[in-house]
Design an enzyme around this catalytic site. Structure first.
Site: not given
Lengths: 386, 676
Positions: B298-301
């Site tokens: 998810g958004s951690t990327f």
């Protein structure tokens, strides 16, 4: 030439004496080696059996010296009392409360401190009696009614007494002694052969009637198949002797005596000899017996009168028979008998009686020395000793 | 003898007698020769066969397995140890009635009678009755006084810290071989050599003597030292379990990584299990998912997308992107933001976690660059922990714009938690990716180092400047207006990123409404000493990483910072408003001087939490003071008590004290110190 009196003491056959002493020495060492662990386990004293054997040895030495000092000839007069005494002891074993019960057979008279095995006494007594009787009857020995039958009947009674104690080995031993001496005394061979043939069906019936005897025979024929049952002792004994190899595992290092081999210090002491001392030790023991038999026969042949010859012959037969049977049993050549290995097995009565017998034999040998003073070698020997 | 004739001629019968005597003599001699021949046969020709038969009965080759090596944390606290426990065996051939005995034993020792009887049937001369038996079992069998039974000391694996790092350690089975985790990965090293010795026994089955004693050092496997810190691991596990429970999630994982070295300081999974009683645990529960399993991050990327775009110069920190009011169609797909936004700088994109703008930046960067940078950050390749079954994740090459777009916010690709933590470690470590590792050392009992892991740079991914820029952008995430203000700490500057990934639905295809909520952060932002990742699987109460995972991050970070001896970024008393901007380096240096090693405080707290009051009961606590650790543990186990060990060496104090009556199975805490 030399003085008769002095020579009587020093002309006992030294080779025979040495061989007997060597066997006793081996015996004491092996009894300790074979019994130490059992003794420690049962009596918390690893010297327990050795101590008792040494005491027996001391008694044996006294008996031997006494007989040698008195000379075998006096035994002729004592033949009847001796044999009667032995028979009484044999009967005493059967009296409840007196006979000790060991290994399912009452063969011992328990006395304070030690126990007595009358059958061991009987064998020697039988030799003395038989020698006396045969010597007395001289030419009549050849006859059936005087020379043959009475002895056979008497032997049968004594053997029966042994069998009442379930002592098959001693019974056979008495008969073998009878045959050996009858043969020596000149009994007709036809009688001997006939009586053996007549005895065979009796023996067969006798063995087949007692399940434990039959089992012993099957165990003997196939010790490995009955390894965990009746063949156990024999199988363990074979393994013991086999593991010894040429040089043995070393004195004291045998493993079979760690309760694998029952009776390791008594009837199966030869297995421990084989295991710990190897073929070398076995050879020494066998050669010592050969020497004893050789010198024993020599003494018998050299005896100045038939009584001495018969005594020497009977005693030599006793040693040879017991040694051969005991070693054969240990090596699976014969079914288990319960006969000791002369001079070596643990057992006080056996050792004392064997040593007494050896004393008689030595006494006979002394007479042989005297009788053959003309012989070159012996002359030199006795001169050297004198 | 001829000369005798002259003196007294023997009668004819006497001559016969001589012949007969000689004949008998010949027979005796022949018989003795036969005896001798038989002896030769037995002792020379049959020797080998008979000897081996004899050996079979008195020699038992005894296999002495080496004591399995210990596993220690980075400070030398034992996490897995072996203690010797009695096992009971039987020689069924010595039993009168094996079937009957099997029934008795089964009843007394809680065994299956049928199974035991079969084992004894099969065993003939040797069968295990019960391995690693309880002391009362051993006492019962001894009381039978039968020579058929024997006892063997067998090492039993014992995990003094119980659930702590259980997934990392894994399990060793009854036979002393690793089944899971590090116990499996380092099984050969831990097991050591099996020594075989000949033991003699007598016919009564007693073991008599063995050929020489074995050097105890030869009998021990290598020990494994981990990078895991027991104290941090404890804090991490506690925070994780609280996060998962509060969010009503199904599972969770957490990683604490030292970005400068790549060392994994803590690696936690929820739910946990007690490796001392593995039978109570489902097999899938034993899996070290944080190290092995992949998930869609998810958004951690998004941080990597911004970092790559900055590094490649396709964007600048002051560029602005239009966020399409929350919905943007790429090809036939529409991307949504959780909240509609209009124009955002890259920093703001990260702060509010806009999918649309992250996608736009990624499209500007291009598919090739995106794939290149993801690979450079270590995705799609094994992290290199050397654990069996370690996942490498899949990062498919984004052939269509929509895939570039979705990969920009971490969907359509997978990674392990350790990979993700290591990649953030690269951001924290000035752009250099360090290889993550879990095992620092494997040492032979005689001190030879079999394996040593040292900090290993894998590659420079981005420039130090870019890294610094991205980290400072990530600081905004925990500020008001960011997605994770709950991760904010009073004393330390935090940079981090939330992630709320949709879970792919393996049955229906596409995405389900299940989420994976995560937060990954680094502290202190100015010079990160720890990267902390918290992942909660399928949270039910809230689904956002900022709400579900960030508090756990904060809890871990608050314990970890003083524990690691990190100087606070700002005075604790100061309010949050005062510290929104970057810190004056001078004052930071001054503060560094004033604060000194508070590192001991946290484990003490953890220890206090570990100790429980044992209920009054039926076992008396033995006096263990001064005892060596292994002996103390063995004695506690023998008393049916459960040891919990602090430190190593000799027991200096115990709780509850000696003589206290406690319930069977109660925990006894042992504080140990090395012998001076």
């Amino acid at each position: 030439m030399r003085s008769d009196k002095g020579a009587a003491r020093i002309t006992f056959d030294p080779i025979l004496l040495a061989a007997v002493m060597a066997l006793i020495t081996i015996g004491l060492v092996m009894v300790y080696s074979a019994s130490a662990i059992l003794a420690h386990d049962k009596q918390s004293d690893s010297f327990f059996f050795l101590k008792r054997q040494v005491v027996a040895f001391a008694f044996g030495l006294c008996a031997m010296a006494t007989v040698m000092a008195l000379g075998y000839r006096r035994l002729a007069r004592l033949a009847y009392p001796i044999v009667v005494g032995a028979i009484l002891l044999m009967i005493l074993v059967l009296v409840p409360g007196i006979g000790g019960d060991a290994n399912g057979a009452s063969r011992w008279i328990r006395l304070p401190g030690f126990s007595l095995q009358p059958s061991e006494c009987l064998k020697v007594a039988w030799i003395i009696y038989l020698s006396y009787s045969l010597a007395k009857k001289r030419e009549k020995v050849v006859t059936f009614s005087v020379g043959f039958l009475p002895h056979v009947i008497f032997a049968g009674i004594l053997a029966g007494l042994c069998l009442l104690q379930k002592d098959f080995g001693s019974a056979v031993c008495l008969l073998v002694l009878l045959f050996s001496l009858l043969f020596t005394a000149g009994a007709k061979i036809s009688y001997l052969v006939a009586s053996v043939l007549a005895a065979l069906p009796v023996a067969y019936h006798f063995i087949a009637s007692e399940p434990y005897r039959l089992r012993r025979i099957t165990a003997f024929l196939d010790p490995w198949g009955t390894r965990h049952g009746d063949g156990y002792q024999v199988a363990e004994s074979l393994m013991s002797i086999g593991s010894g190899g040429l040089t043995g595992l070393g004195l004291g290092d045998g493993r079979q005596k760690l309760f694998f081999l029952p009776e390791a210090h008594t009837d199966f002491i030869f297995s421990i000899v084989g295991e710990e001392l190897g073929l070398i030790g076995v050879t020494v023991v066998v050669v010592l017996y050969v020497i004893v038999v050789w010198r024993g026969l020599r003494a018998a042949l050299g005896a100045s009168e038939p009584f001495g010859t018969y005594l020497g012959m009977g005693i030599t037969t006793l040693f040879a028979f017991q040694a051969v049977v005991n070693m054969s049993v240990a090596m699976g050549l014969l079914p288990t008998k319960g006969l000791t290995l002369p001079f070596i097995s643990y057992g006080g009565t056996s050792l004392v009686m064997m040593m007494t017998a050896a004393g008689v034999l030595l006494s006979v040998s002394a007479s042989a020395q005297r009788a053959s003073f003309g012989h070159r070698v012996r002359g030199q020997l006795s001169e050297a000793v004198a | 003898m001829k000369d005798l004739k002259g003196l007294s001629a023997p009668e004819p019968s006497q001559r016969w007698m001589r012949l007969r005597v000689r004949l008998l003599g010949a027979i005796f001699f022949a018989l003795l020769c036969a005896v001798f021949a038989r002896a030769v046969e037995l002792q020379i020709f049959d020797r080998e066969r008979l000897e081996s038969m004899a050996r079979d009965q008195y020699v038992r080759e005894i296999e002495m397995p080496a004591r399995r090596g210990d596993i220690f944390d980075r400070r030398g606290v034992p996490l897995a140890q072996s203690v010797e426990v009695d096992s009971i065996w039987v020689d069924p051939s010595l039993l009168d009635d094996p079937a009957q005995m099997a029934r008795i034993l089964a009843k007394k020792l809680n065994l299956d009678a049928k199974e035991l009887a079969e084992r004894m049937e099969r065993g003939r001369r040797f069968a295990w009755v019960k391995r690693q038996a309880r002391p009362e079992d051993v006492a019962f069998v001894r009381s039978l006084k039968s020579r058929a039974f024997g006892f063997a000391k067998e090492p039993r694996r014992f995990y003094p810290q119980r659930e702590l790092a259980a997934h990392v350690l894994g399990l060793a089975g009854m036979d002393g071989h690793g089944l899971e985790g590090l116990e499996l990965a380092f099984d050969d090293e831990l097991t050591g050599e099996v020594s075989r010795i000949d033991g003699f026994r007598d016919a009564r089955g007693r073991k008599l003597l063995t050929q020489g004693a074995i050097n105890p050092i030869d009998r021990q496997g290598a020990s494994v030292t981990l990078t895991i810190d027991r104290g941090l691991q404890y804090v991490t596990e506690k925070a994780l379990s609280r996060a998962v429970v509060e969010a009503k999630g199904v599972a969770g994982m957490a990683v604490v990584l030292d970005p400068k070295t790549g060392e994994l300081l803590a690696l936690a999974n929820y739910p946990g299990f007690n490796p001392n009683t593995p039978k109570d645990t489902d097999h899938h529960q034993l899996r070290n998912r944080a190290a092995l399993d992949t998930f869609e991050p998810g958004s951690t990327f998004k941080s990597f997308v911004v970092a790559a775009a900055l590094e490649e110069g396709v964007i600048r920190p002051d560029d602005i992107f239009y966020c399409e009011q929350g919905a943007w169609t790429v090809g036939r797909h529409t991307i949504h933001d959780s909240h509609p936004h209009e124009w955002l700088t890259p920093k703001k994109v990260l702060q509010v976690s806009s999918n649309i703008c992250a996608a736009k930046i990624a499209l500007k960067l291009g598919a090739a660059n995106l794939a290149k940078y993801y690979a450079a950050f270590g995705f799609g390749q094994r992290a290199g922990l050397a654990l069996p079954g370690e996942g490498k994740g899949t990062v498919p090459y984004p052939r269509a714009d929509i895939y570039v777009a979705t990969q920009a916010f971490g969907q359509g690709l997978t990674a392990t938690a350790v990979q993700l933590a290591a990649a953030y470690g690269a951001l924290a470590n000035g752009g250099v990716l360090m290889r993550p590792y879990l095992v620092s050392k494997v040492t032979d009992p005689d001190g030879v180092v079999l394996l040593e892991n040292r900090p290993t740079p894998v590659r420079r991914v981005i420039s130090a400047r870019t890294a610094k820029t991205v980290v400072s952008m990530l600081e905004s995430v925990v500020e008001n207006g960011g997605t994770a203000p709950r991760a904010r700490m009073d004393a330390y500057r935090v940079a981090g990123k939330t992630g709320t990934a949709q879970k792919a639905d393996p049955v229906a295809g596409g995405y389900s409404d299940k989420r994976i909520a995560s937060f990954i952060g680094m502290v202190p932002a100015e010079d990160p000493r720890a990267v902390i990742l918290v992942v909660v699987d399928e949270p039910k109460t809230d689904v956002y990483g900022g709400l579900v995972a960030a508090p756990a991050f904060k809890e871990i970070a608050e314990a970890a910072m003083p524990y690691l001896g990190v100087t606070p970024s700002r005075p604790v008393a100061a309010g949050p408003e005062a510290t929104a901007v970057s810190v004056n380096p001078k004052s930071a240096a001054a503060r560094r001087a004033s604060s000194s090693g508070p590192s001991v405080a946290v484990p003490a707290v953890a220890v206090a939490a570990l100790t429980e009051n044992a209920p009054a009961g039926d076992v008396r606590v033995p006096d263990l003071s001064g005892k060596a650790g292994r002996e103390a543990i063995a004695r506690l186990l023998a008393a049916s008590l459960e040891p919990r060990v602090e430190g190593s060496g000799r027991v200096v104090s115990q709780s509850p004290p000696a003589g206290t009556w406690v319930a069977r199975g109660a925990k006894v805490r042992l504080d140990m110190e090395p012998r001076p």
